[in-house]
Write a protein that holds these residues in place. Structure first.
Motif, PDB file in Angstrom:
ATOM      1  N   VAL A  17       9.543 -36.521 -26.597  1.00 62.35           N
ATOM      2  CA  VAL A  17       8.968 -36.103 -25.319  1.00 62.35           C
ATOM      3  C   VAL A  17       7.653 -36.841 -25.098  1.00 62.35           C
ATOM      4  O   VAL A  17       6.946 -37.155 -26.053  1.00 62.35           O
ATOM      5  CB  VAL A  17       8.748 -34.570 -25.258  1.00 62.35           C
ATOM      6  N   GLY A  35      16.160 -35.776 -25.212  1.00 65.95           N
ATOM      7  CA  GLY A  35      15.141 -34.767 -25.503  1.00 65.95           C
ATOM      8  C   GLY A  35      14.632 -34.802 -26.932  1.00 65.95           C
ATOM      9  O   GLY A  35      13.877 -33.925 -27.356  1.00 65.95           O
ATOM     10  N   GLY A  62      10.542 -34.124 -30.031  1.00 67.13           N
ATOM     11  CA  GLY A  62      11.131 -33.051 -29.250  1.00 67.13           C
ATOM     12  C   GLY A  62      12.090 -32.271 -30.148  1.00 67.13           C
ATOM     13  O   GLY A  62      11.783 -32.029 -31.314  1.00 67.13           O
TER      14      GLY A  62
END
Ligand code: ADP
Ligand code: ZN
Length: 696
Positions: free
Chosen positions: A142, A139, A92
């Motif tokens: 992902v 994050g 991510g």
């Protein structure tokens, strides 16, 4: 219209079942009016023609319904539904996040932009799952769908293997050529234990990978193959796909699917792996081809070694049969020119074969109530004193094979089987090894009521371990039997402990014979070398030689010479003589000469009929009726009916008939016709066994 091989959903007796569109129905003629429409074509790759013809072939050969064989090829039903998707992680955004060294390794592992399953990622980056979770929360990782192929790594044929010795290199070159020919052919790879047969056939697998075709390796006991898998991974830089009965449903589904889509280039499995939907099989290897574990005895009764040859022929693949002690059937095919042969006559690296001697129990009896003779005890003592490992082999689980009342002579027997109950002392139970029936070991004899009068007769591995404990209390002992080593993880752990020299003395059943390589093991003692000869069936001697040779082969490698002692009451027996002289070829030639006059296999064919029913009279009558209808003609003999040695099994009374035919006689039509003429009650079962291995 769905093409042949399509998996379809069809109505059957009010239910929906999954079937396969078949293009070659030989065993049934179906009226068009009875055909029903297909509800759905399932989103799975259609079953290829070579597997369909294989199923037809197995059904015809074993005289089984095609559907029963087809079911073995559909053993992962969920694989036929929409492809299973699994999620993993991909990169991510890392902006503004703290990059610890753990996190840096995770980012590096995913640097190529791909996705990876969580457990693989954690392993690759050497971090805990908590690190991944923390990164996902921020994050930095992902979720991503994983393509199927990502779960089955591609073994790399160019990954460095060992450099082969001259004999090995010559054999490997021939095997590579056989694979490169992209055509059917069978080769026997024969070599003494430790000659490097595995290394040699690895080269054949490498060639198959280069050809872009799939390779299948059949092992007799896949659950015990930890060392084999390690060596494969070391040679190819990746693990093969696995197939055996202990896989989870999800792994079964993924593996079946990966095979069907060509995403599993190498699969190693038990005999049922023959029925996987390989689209382009280039090589089948049957390791320890002489093993009777390749014979499936329930349901569709087939021999995986023989069926592997058929599967290879139908797929246009090379087939390699591997053994130190090939079966007579295979040797016969070599002599007839049907199979090629490659020999590895010496152990790798100049290691000597172990020195085998027979220990005459009449001259050197063990102490009363004991099972190890003084010379064997001395040899173990000396081996342990040198810091080397020793192994005691006895092909019998449990503590004692028989429990008997000293007062009245009563023997503890299974109520469901013609078998004695085996004592398992740790569990304080008596158990039947045929049907699983068990009960707590009684204090009083169930026949005469006298207490503490039941005594164990004869040894099992647990009793040998007890004796070893008394004799060598300092030695670290490990019992290896199917109950103490129940699965792959336990087998791997046992192998690790032995290799790490955390064990001094191994006490085991036939599972210790299987292809292990223990560099510090220098002494093997066979507690009862006569054991396998008692049964008196056709292959008793052949099988005993194979098993004991295999066990003996565990002793001694390049580092230290090995010694093998066979405890026997029959040192003159040809089996013992062959093992002592290490001359299996002469033994096998004599064994074959004995089979020729009576047209016993491999010179003739056998098929057994086992008639069984819960009612003893019904079973006997059905067997007699079948006997009266027996086929007759030139080159055909029918033996029996006679009560089976296992006259009672799981509550069913059993009788056997044996059809013996000269090689030119096609036995399947005879069998089909024979059964069709017999009108037997529904409660009578007839099990057909073409080319029987067991005569129980
Ligand atoms: P087999 O299957 O014939 O009993 P293996 O293939 O298991 O023999 O080989 C026995 C041992 O010798 C193994 O540990 C193997 O790694 C080793 N070995 C065999 N050939 C070689 C070689 N050419 N170079 C290095 N080690 C070898
Ligand atoms: Zn039983």
């Amino acid at each position: 219209m769905a093409p042949p091989g399509s998996f379809v959903e069809v109505p059957l007796g009010g239910r929906w079942v999954v079937g396969v569109v078949w293009d070659h129905l030989s065993d049934a003629r179906i009226e068009t009016s009875r055909l029903k429409p297909v509800r759905a074509v399932l989103p799975a790759p259609p079953m290829g023609a070579s597997l369909r013809r294989f199923i037809d072939w197995v059904a015809a050969y074993t005289v089984s319904p095609t559907g029963a064989v087809l079911r073995m090829a559909m053993s992962a039903p969920s694989a036929l539904e929409a492809p299973g998707q699994r999620t993993g992680w991909r990169l991510g955004l890392s902006d503004g996040q703290r990059i610890t060294s753990d996190r840096a390794r995770v980012l590096e592992a995913l640097a190529d932009g791909g996705a990876m399953a969580g457990y693989l990622l954690a392993r690759a980056a050497a971090v805990t799952p908590a690190v991944l979770r923390g990164m996902a929360d921020r994050g930095m990782l992902v979720p991503a769908l994983l393509p199927l192929a990502a779960r089955f790594a591609r073994p790399d044929p160019a990954h460095a293997g060992p450099s082969l010795g001259p004999d090995q290199a010559a054999a490997a070159a021939r095997l590579r050529a056989a694979v490169a020919a992209r055509d059917f052919g069978v080769t026997l790879l024969r070599g003494v234990t430790g000659s490097g047969k595995t290394e040699v056939y690895h080269d054949a697998i490498a060639e198959c990978l280069r050809q872009g075709r799939q390779a299948l390796v059949l092992l007799p006991e896949i659950a015990l193959s930890a060392q084999w898998l390690e060596r494969f991974a070391a040679r190819f830089g990746a693990a093969p796909a696995l197939w055996h009965s202990e896989l989870t449903a999800a792994t079964r589904r993924d593996t079946w699917r990966a095979v069907a889509e060509g995403a599993a280039p190498v699969l190693v499995g038990a005999r049922s792996a023959l029925f996987l939907p390989f689209p382009d099989l280039g090589l089948i290897i049957v390791d320890e081809e002489h093993e009777s574990a390749f014979k499936q005895e329930d349901g569709v009764v087939y021999h995986a070694r023989d069926m592997a040859v058929v599967r290879a022929r139908l797929a246009g693949a090379a087939c390699v049969l591997v053994s130190a002690t090939p079966s007579l059937e295979t040797l016969f095919n070599v002599e007839a020119g049907r199979y090629g042969v490659l020999d590895l006559p010496a152990r790798h690296g100049g290691a000597a074969l172990p020195a085998v001697s027979a220990l005459d129990l009449r001259l050197h009896p063990p102490e009363r109530g004991r099972f190890l003779a003084p010379p064997l005890i001395e040899a173990i003592t000396a081996t342990l004193a040198r810091g080397e490992q020793a192994m005691l082999f006895l092909n019998r689980r449990g503590y004692a094979p028989l429990t008997l009342c000293r007062t009245c002579g009563h023997r503890m027997q299974c109520p469901n089987c013609t078998a004695w109950l085996v004592e398992h002392r740790a569990q304080r139970r008596l158990a039947c090894h045929h049907c699983g029936h068990s009960l707590p070991t009684p204090v009083a004899c169930p026949a005469c009521g006298v207490e503490h009068s039941l005594v164990p007769i004869g040894p099992g591995v647990e009793r040998v371990q007890e004796e070893a404990q008394a004799l060598f209390p300092e030695a670290r002992r490990l019992v290896m039997a199917s109950d103490s080593i129940p699965g792959p993880a336990a087998a791997a752990e046992a192998a690790r402990r032995i290799e790490a020299r955390e064990v001094d003395l191994i006490i085991g059943t036939q599972i210790v014979a299987k292809g292990w390589h223990f560099p510090h093991l220098t002494l093997v003692g066979v507690v009862d070398a006569d054991l396998g000869l008692a049964g008196g069936d056709l292959r008793a001697a052949e099988r005993t030689v194979q098993l004991l040779h295999q066990v003996a082969g565990r002793a001694g490698r390049a580092e230290a010479p090995g010694q093998v002692l066979l405890q026997t009451y029959n040192p003159e027996h040809p089996v013992m003589q062959a093992l002592v002289a290490n001359d299996l070829a002469t033994f096998l030639a004599e064994e074959r000469a004995q089979r020729l006059p009576g047209y016993w296999p491999p010179y003739g064919r056998l098929a057994a009929l086992i008639v069984s029913a819960e009612d003893p009279q019904l079973a006997a009558r059905a067997a007699r009726d079948l006997g009266l209808l027996a086929p007759a003609g030139p080159g055909i003999t029918v033996l029996g009916p006679a009560p089976a040695p296992l006259a009672l099994l799981r509550g069913r009374h059993r009788h056997r008939l044996l059809l013996k035919a000269e090689r030119g006689v096609a036995v399947q039509p005879l069998l089909r016709d024979w059964l069709a003429r017999a009108k037997l009650p529904g409660s009578v079962r007839v099990q057909l066994d073409v080319d029987p291995v067991s005569f129980l």
